[in-house]
Design a protein around this motif. Structure first.
Motif, mmCIF file in Angstrom:
data_model
loop_
_atom_site.group_PDB
_atom_site.id
_atom_site.type_symbol
_atom_site.label_atom_id
_atom_site.label_comp_id
_atom_site.label_asym_id
_atom_site.label_seq_id
_atom_site.Cartn_x
_atom_site.Cartn_y
_atom_site.Cartn_z
ATOM 1 N N ASP A 4 35.820 43.410 45.443
ATOM 2 C CA ASP A 4 35.306 41.972 45.320
ATOM 3 C C ASP A 4 35.569 41.624 44.089
ATOM 4 O O ASP A 4 34.818 42.279 43.075
ATOM 5 C CB ASP A 4 34.104 41.541 45.853
ATOM 6 N N LEU A 5 36.228 40.759 43.426
ATOM 7 C CA LEU A 5 36.511 40.479 42.170
ATOM 8 C C LEU A 5 36.432 38.792 42.101
ATOM 9 O O LEU A 5 37.335 38.108 42.159
ATOM 10 C CB LEU A 5 38.026 40.783 41.759
ATOM 11 N N ALA A 6 35.355 38.559 41.344
ATOM 12 C CA ALA A 6 35.280 36.979 41.305
ATOM 13 C C ALA A 6 35.523 36.024 42.306
ATOM 14 O O ALA A 6 36.040 35.193 41.950
ATOM 15 C CB ALA A 6 35.942 36.783 39.747
ATOM 16 N N GLY A 7 35.078 36.393 43.427
ATOM 17 C CA GLY A 7 35.480 35.641 44.428
ATOM 18 C C GLY A 7 36.560 35.961 45.425
ATOM 19 O O GLY A 7 36.959 35.333 46.405
ATOM 20 N N TYR A 8 37.412 36.855 44.755
ATOM 21 C CA TYR A 8 38.790 37.524 45.595
ATOM 22 C C TYR A 8 38.445 38.414 46.212
ATOM 23 O O TYR A 8 37.916 39.450 45.599
ATOM 24 C CB TYR A 8 39.677 37.628 44.328
ATOM 25 N N ARG A 9 38.469 38.440 47.723
ATOM 26 C CA ARG A 9 38.197 39.820 48.384
ATOM 27 C C ARG A 9 39.746 40.471 48.731
ATOM 28 O O ARG A 9 40.395 40.017 49.429
ATOM 29 C CB ARG A 9 37.794 39.297 49.709
ATOM 30 N N ILE A 10 39.660 41.800 47.844
ATOM 31 C CA ILE A 10 41.011 42.221 47.875
ATOM 32 C C ILE A 10 40.900 43.546 48.775
ATOM 33 O O ILE A 10 40.322 44.445 48.306
ATOM 34 C CB ILE A 10 41.177 42.808 46.458
ATOM 35 N N ASP A 11 41.878 43.558 49.671
ATOM 36 C CA ASP A 11 42.214 44.943 50.298
ATOM 37 C C ASP A 11 43.063 46.021 49.362
ATOM 38 O O ASP A 11 43.983 45.538 48.967
ATOM 39 C CB ASP A 11 43.185 44.689 51.604
ATOM 40 N N PRO B 206 38.719 32.163 46.476
ATOM 41 C CA PRO B 206 37.793 30.922 46.137
ATOM 42 C C PRO B 206 38.488 29.603 46.424
ATOM 43 O O PRO B 206 40.016 29.625 46.627
ATOM 44 C CB PRO B 206 37.540 30.763 44.693
ATOM 45 N N PRO B 207 38.034 28.647 46.795
ATOM 46 C CA PRO B 207 38.879 27.414 47.229
ATOM 47 C C PRO B 207 39.873 26.869 46.329
ATOM 48 O O PRO B 207 39.733 27.008 45.037
ATOM 49 C CB PRO B 207 37.549 26.288 47.341
ATOM 50 N N GLY B 208 40.954 26.661 46.813
ATOM 51 C CA GLY B 208 42.056 26.154 45.980
ATOM 52 C C GLY B 208 42.847 27.417 45.175
ATOM 53 O O GLY B 208 43.806 27.010 44.468
ATOM 54 N N ARG B 209 42.368 28.748 45.474
ATOM 55 C CA ARG B 209 43.122 29.760 44.908
ATOM 56 C C ARG B 209 43.756 30.471 46.088
ATOM 57 O O ARG B 209 43.659 30.405 47.134
ATOM 58 C CB ARG B 209 42.009 30.692 44.143
ATOM 59 N N HIS B 210 44.595 31.689 45.254
ATOM 60 C CA HIS B 210 45.537 32.444 46.230
ATOM 61 C C HIS B 210 45.324 33.796 45.887
ATOM 62 O O HIS B 210 45.344 34.291 44.669
ATOM 63 C CB HIS B 210 46.664 31.859 45.983
ATOM 64 N N LEU B 211 45.728 34.656 46.746
ATOM 65 C CA LEU B 211 45.644 36.206 46.351
ATOM 66 C C LEU B 211 47.025 36.758 46.629
ATOM 67 O O LEU B 211 47.429 36.483 47.710
ATOM 68 C CB LEU B 211 44.484 36.857 47.439
ATOM 69 N N GLU C 168 42.585 36.370 37.945
ATOM 70 C CA GLU C 168 41.865 37.725 38.060
ATOM 71 C C GLU C 168 42.915 38.757 38.554
ATOM 72 O O GLU C 168 43.709 38.356 39.460
ATOM 73 C CB GLU C 168 40.507 38.059 39.176
ATOM 74 N N GLU C 169 43.019 40.113 37.849
ATOM 75 C CA GLU C 169 43.992 41.112 38.362
ATOM 76 C C GLU C 169 43.315 42.391 38.413
ATOM 77 O O GLU C 169 42.189 42.771 37.418
ATOM 78 C CB GLU C 169 45.143 40.887 37.684
#
Length: 522
Positions: free
Chosen positions: A52-59, A366-371, A419-420
């Motif tokens: 979990d990185l600043a609202g990004y839920r990363i596999d 997060p809303p409006g963001r992309h992973l 975020e990366e």
């Protein structure tokens, strides 16, 4: 009938709550065993972890799910179901292939839709070739599944069955590249049905045609995505195991195994001693062998698959030409495999897997963001740059990768990153993966089927291995089967999942976890 462990097996400790360990736990519970699962991280998943990185839920691990029925088989062992725990979304297209010449092909798993796409892309003759290829892939899968993939081997003599003759008649012992070429003449199409060999660690020109079964899983059986990300699968498996009576202990690092003669009597962690009748070990092979204090005798040293650099990027924009999964092929092909498996150089003209999970599940950002997840295959640390070299190489390679993505149409990607997280072979090695690769031992002929490191280790009567380094091999479907096969070594040959009655202990939900901490990669 294959060998099973002698002696009592009432209480089994499973070391590792990755997909193989959780699969083993569910199958053991279904056979009436008491199961304790010990996991070093604060959450289940193993390689299929979550960051979990600043609202990004990363596999943090695999992004492609195929053959979900194999996961459902593990749930069914305890009277549960995958559908009851996880919402699976079929992906259409399964992949989008983009080529250096500007061509684009959507890979569909429905036969007519894919034939129409192939005809649009390469003409009617290639569409007819695709239909013949599809039939062959289906036959290949049926010939392999129950006798070669979903099977324990005690010796190479286990290969001597009717399915071996069928596999030979299908050309399974020829070369993958030339066998695919017998159906498809367009070199770009041939890549779509053979690139999967890369993750098995063998170039298509040298891989056995039998490995086209991976292409069957991807292009015929279908590709799925769990809502909530790939990590939703191991989390659901852990929940099902807990509800079926498993004792799940997170945040425990196994430090040693206690032995009495040739039997393991207890698993010792940094917090407790857990007596056991049998143990399932799922860490990578060197770690498992280190805990056991012995390793099998092999005439040749294990060869490992190529590794990968993975860039996880949370961005404030995306690029419409990307599908959920996009394979961006470079112009080079054979030379790429030489670099990855022979010379040890970083790809000069890379082929990349770009996954955009927020296409299917916007809630992962997060809303409006992309992973975005960008996987660039690279040599493992045995062949290419070692772990120390990646300290300086990592930021330079990250910049090179972003420039290449810009060149391939992801304009402004560097400026779009909020975020990366960059993962290199050094990171894989630090997590205990041999040769700095998450893809474990390569699937050469000498490391496949009965020749792959066995899930039994000579000199220990009540320990069994599971995971991608042992039978049957690398990939989510095969790792799930690996846990099932490990359980079968303890319980005997299992009944078909549909015939099993629930025999697990009454639910106790005895999950033990440390105080809440930031979720880490597994």
């Amino acid at each position: 009938m294959t060998r099973s462990l002698p002696g009592p097996s009432d209480h089994v400790v499973v070391v590792g709550a990755g997909l193989s360990g959780l699969s083993a736990a569910l199958h053991l519970l279904g056979a009436g065993r008491r199961v304790t699962v010990v996991e070093r991280e604060a959450l289940p998943g193993g390689r299929a972890g979550r960051l979990d990185l600043a609202g990004y839920r990363i596999d943090t691990g695999p992004t492609v799910l195929t053959m979900p029925d194999l996961a459902d088989e593990a749930f069914a062992a305890v009277g549960d179901s995958l559908a009851g725990r996880v919402e699976l979304i079929p992906l259409h297209p399964a992949y989008r292939a983009r080529f250096a010449d500007g061509g684009t092909l959507d890979v569909h798993t429905e036969a007519d839709a894919m034939a129409a796409e192939v005809e649009r892309f390469a003409g009617a003759a290639e569409a007819a070739g695709y239909r013949r290829l599809r039939t062959w892939l289906e036959q290949l899968y049926r010939a392999q599944l129950r006798r070669f993939i979903d099977a324990n081997f005690d010796s190479p003599l286990g290969l001597l069955n009717g399915d071996l003759a069928r596999l030979a008649a299908l050309g399974g012992f020829g070369r993958l590249d030339s066998r695919i070429g017998g159906f498809l003449k367009d070199e770009r199409l041939r890549r779509v049905f053979s690139f999967q060999a890369l993750y098995a660690g063998v170039p298509p020109a040298r891989a056995l045609a039998a490995y086209a079964v991976i292409a069957y899983m991807d292009t015929v059986a279908g590709v799925y995505f769990p809502r909530g990300g790939m990590h939703a699968l191991p989390r659901a498996m852990a929940d099902a195991a807990g509800d079926a009576g498993a004792d799940l202990r997170f945040g425990r690092r196994v430090t040693r195994l206690e032995r009495s003669g040739d039997r393991v009597t207890a698993v010792v962690t940094d917090q407790e001693r857990i007596p056991c009748d049998a143990v399932v070990l799922t860490p990578d092979l060197p770690v498992a062998y280190g805990l056991l204090g012995r390793r099998p005798r092999r005439p040749l040293r294990l060869r490992h698959s190529p590794s990968a650099v993975v860039l996880h990027a949370g961005t404030d924009r995306t690029w419409p030409h990307l599908a959920h999964h996009t394979i961006s092929f470079g112009a080079a092909w054979r030379g790429t495999f030489d670099e990855l498996t022979r010379t040890g150089r970083l790809m000069s003209d890379p082929s990349l897997l770009i996954t955009r999970p927020t296409t299917t599940d916007p809630g992962l950002a997060p809303p409006g963001r992309h992973l975005h997840y960008v996987l660039a295959p690279c040599p493992n640390t045995d062949l290419g740059p070692d772990a120390r070299a990646w300290t300086d190489l990592a930021p330079r390679y990250r910049d090179t990768l972003l420039r290449e993505l810009e060149r391939r149409g992801l304009d402004g990607i560097e400026a779009a990153i909020e975020e990366e997280c960059l993962v290199t072979p050094a990171d894989w090695q630090a997590r205990g993966h041999a040769a700095g690769t998450p893809f474990s031992a390569a699937h050469t002929f000498a490391q496949t089927g009965p020749f792959r490191p066995r899930n039994l280790v000579r000199g220990t009567r009540n320990a069994v291995l599971a995971g991608c380094g042992t039978t049957p091999g690398v990939g989510v479907p095969t790792v799930l089967l690996s846990g099932k096969l490990a359980a079968a070594r303890i319980t005997g040959v299992p009944r078909p999942a549909a015939a099993r009655a629930r025999t697990a202990p009454a639910p106790t939900n005895t999950r033990t976890a440390p105080a809440p901490t930031k979720e880490t990669t597994a």
